[in-house]
Enzyme design. Structure first.
Site, PDB file in Angstrom:
ATOM      1  N   ALA A 246       1.138  -1.313  -0.464  1.00 47.97           N
ATOM      2  CA  ALA A 246       0.209  -0.329   0.056  1.00 47.97           C
ATOM      3  C   ALA A 246       1.058   1.220   0.166  1.00 47.97           C
ATOM      4  O   ALA A 246       1.342   1.351   0.769  1.00 47.97           O
ATOM      5  CB  ALA A 246      -1.224   0.334   0.838  1.00 47.97           C
ATOM      6  N   SER A 247       0.558   1.680  -0.386  1.00 45.98           N
ATOM      7  CA  SER A 247       1.151   3.191  -1.121  1.00 45.98           C
ATOM      8  C   SER A 247       2.354   3.039  -1.473  1.00 45.98           C
ATOM      9  O   SER A 247       2.573   2.893  -2.099  1.00 45.98           O
ATOM     10  CB  SER A 247       1.304   4.643   0.549  1.00 45.98           C
ATOM     11  N   MET A 248       3.381   3.531  -0.802  1.00 45.17           N
ATOM     12  CA  MET A 248       4.779   3.649  -0.219  1.00 45.17           C
ATOM     13  C   MET A 248       5.066   2.404  -1.089  1.00 45.17           C
ATOM     14  O   MET A 248       6.137   1.589  -0.796  1.00 45.17           O
ATOM     15  CB  MET A 248       5.765   4.058  -0.201  1.00 45.17           C
TER      16      MET A 248
END
Length: 416
Positions: A246-248
């Site tokens: 998730a995200s980075m």
């Protein structure tokens, strides 16, 4: 997208992020809006007011945690569970803008963990805290399994329990393991029969706050020990283990998949071809110029910008904390976090998610990532009409998680 509560995009996104977890009992929209609108004192949180943000969210978190205690004392476990999950998210949100050395940060973070852990025995699933051996230390996390995998939420699964397809939830730049329960849709995965491991790695959660472990680009060295740990779990199917970044984590998870063939499938939620590529997209000439400026000048300019822009202030301060470098050292460090030269090594099936209005990961980079992947790849772009165009689709997690777990059902074979 029209702002929900703030003109400042960073404050508004964090408000929507907190509200998004209502999908999994981690928020209530009324509580979120009452918090930022200042229901108690009539004075709402102002754009860029870090102190006001903390005070408002801490007050809401304390109140909701108190409701949980009262409900538990009265034997109302379902009410207590829901309040504990909301309080954990609200404490996380209260901590978010505090500086690394702010004396309020650790106690607030600890309250987020405490309330989350207090909810674990009350979940309709088996959930236990785990410690993953890692380079002479341990990485804390949680192993969630459908309730049929064990006799209680705190006991170890029985040796005869069925081996299930398993999702390893990988967080990103400002992740804590507790938030991944909501962000990665752990309840949705459990409903489909998956086991899920959510954990804190270097640069995240407890390892960053307590041990000073900053981020590292070679996340195969982090995920490897996690997969080793799962290999000893009788309810985990070693041949059907997926990474959900998730995200980075959309960089971390594919990076690990490029070097570890035990990964059967990988989801980049959202895409992250590279941190430097995302940060400088459309500003390449400015970034090139900055790289030619002496370090002290870079630090001075970054400090000035941080004073003028609340979002830039948080991003700079958090970057220095997570990566362990000053502003002048960030460009060289961030360039190490890139899939450009390794994406072709990823041979497992990969799902790449993107939002057309993502303010952190420019959409064109998603197409470039898919083009560079070495194995079977699929791209899903979410639109504003779907309410899911933002970073990590926080406006419509039900839709995003439906896409993710439908794809995993087809790729791994659905659990029972």
């Amino acid at each position: 997208m029209r702002p929900l509560a703030f003109d400042d995009p960073t404050f508004d996104y964090q408000t929507r992020r907190a509200a998004a977890y209502a999908t999994y009992r981690g928020a209530e929209l009324g509580e979120v809006l009452a918090t930022v609108d200042g229901a108690e004192d009539g004075e709402g949180v102002e754009d860029g007011d870090y102190v006001g943000w903390y005070v408002a969210w801490r007050a809401t978190a304390d109140r909701v945690a108190g409701e949980a205690e009262s409900a538990l004392a009265a034997g109302h476990e379902e009410t207590a569970r829901d309040a504990l999950l909301r309080a954990s998210n609200y404490y996380r949100t209260a901590e978010f803008f505090l500086g690394p050395d702010d004396p309020r940060r650790l106690p607030t973070y600890e309250r987020s963990r405490e309330t989350f852990r207090a909810a674990l025995p009350l979940l309709d699933a088996a959930a236990r805290e785990v410690e993953v051996p890692y380079e002479g230390r341990t990485l804390p996390g949680y192993l969630f399994e459908p309730a049929s995998s064990s006799t209680s939420s705190t006991s170890s699964p029985s040796p005869s329990a069925e081996a299930r397809p398993t999702v390893v939830a990988v967080g990103g730049f400002d992740a804590i393991a507790e938030e991944l329960y909501f962000l990665c849709g752990v309840p949705a995965a459990l409903e489909r029969g998956y086991a899920v491991l959510a954990f804190d790695g270097p640069g995240q959660g407890a390892p960053l706050r307590y041990d000073g472990l900053t981020a590292r680009p070679d996340w195969e060295a982090v995920v490897g020990p996690v997969l080793d740990f799962l290999g000893d779990e009788p309810t985990v199917d070693d041949d059907r283990t997926a990474l959900l970044g998730a995200s980075m984590g959309g960089y971390y998870a594919p990076r690990a998949a490029a070097f570890d063939d035990r990964v059967a499938a990988c989801v980049a939620f959202d895409h992250c071809l590279g941190v430097w590529e995302a940060a400088t997209f459309g500003k390449e000439s400015v970034a090139s110029l900055v790289e030619q400026v002496p370090g002290p000048v870079v630090n001075a300019v970054a400090s000035l910008r941080a004073r003028l822009d609340p979002g830039a202030r948080w991003q700079l301060r958090n970057s220095e904390w997570v990566f362990g470098v000053d502003a002048a050292g960030l460009s060289a460090t961030l360039k190490e976090y890139s899939l450009v030269d390794v994406a072709d090594r990823i041979e497992c099936p990969t799902l790449v998610l993107a939002g057309e209005d993502d303010h952190l990961m420019p959409l064109p980079l998603a197409y470039e990532l898919v083009d560079r992947l070495g194995g079977e790849a699929e791209l899903r772009v979410f639109t504003r009409e779907e309410g899911a165009a933002d970073h990590c689709q926080v406006g419509n997690l039900s839709l995003a998680h439906g896409v993710v777990y439908d794809w995993l059902d087809e790729t791994l074979g659905r659990g029972s």
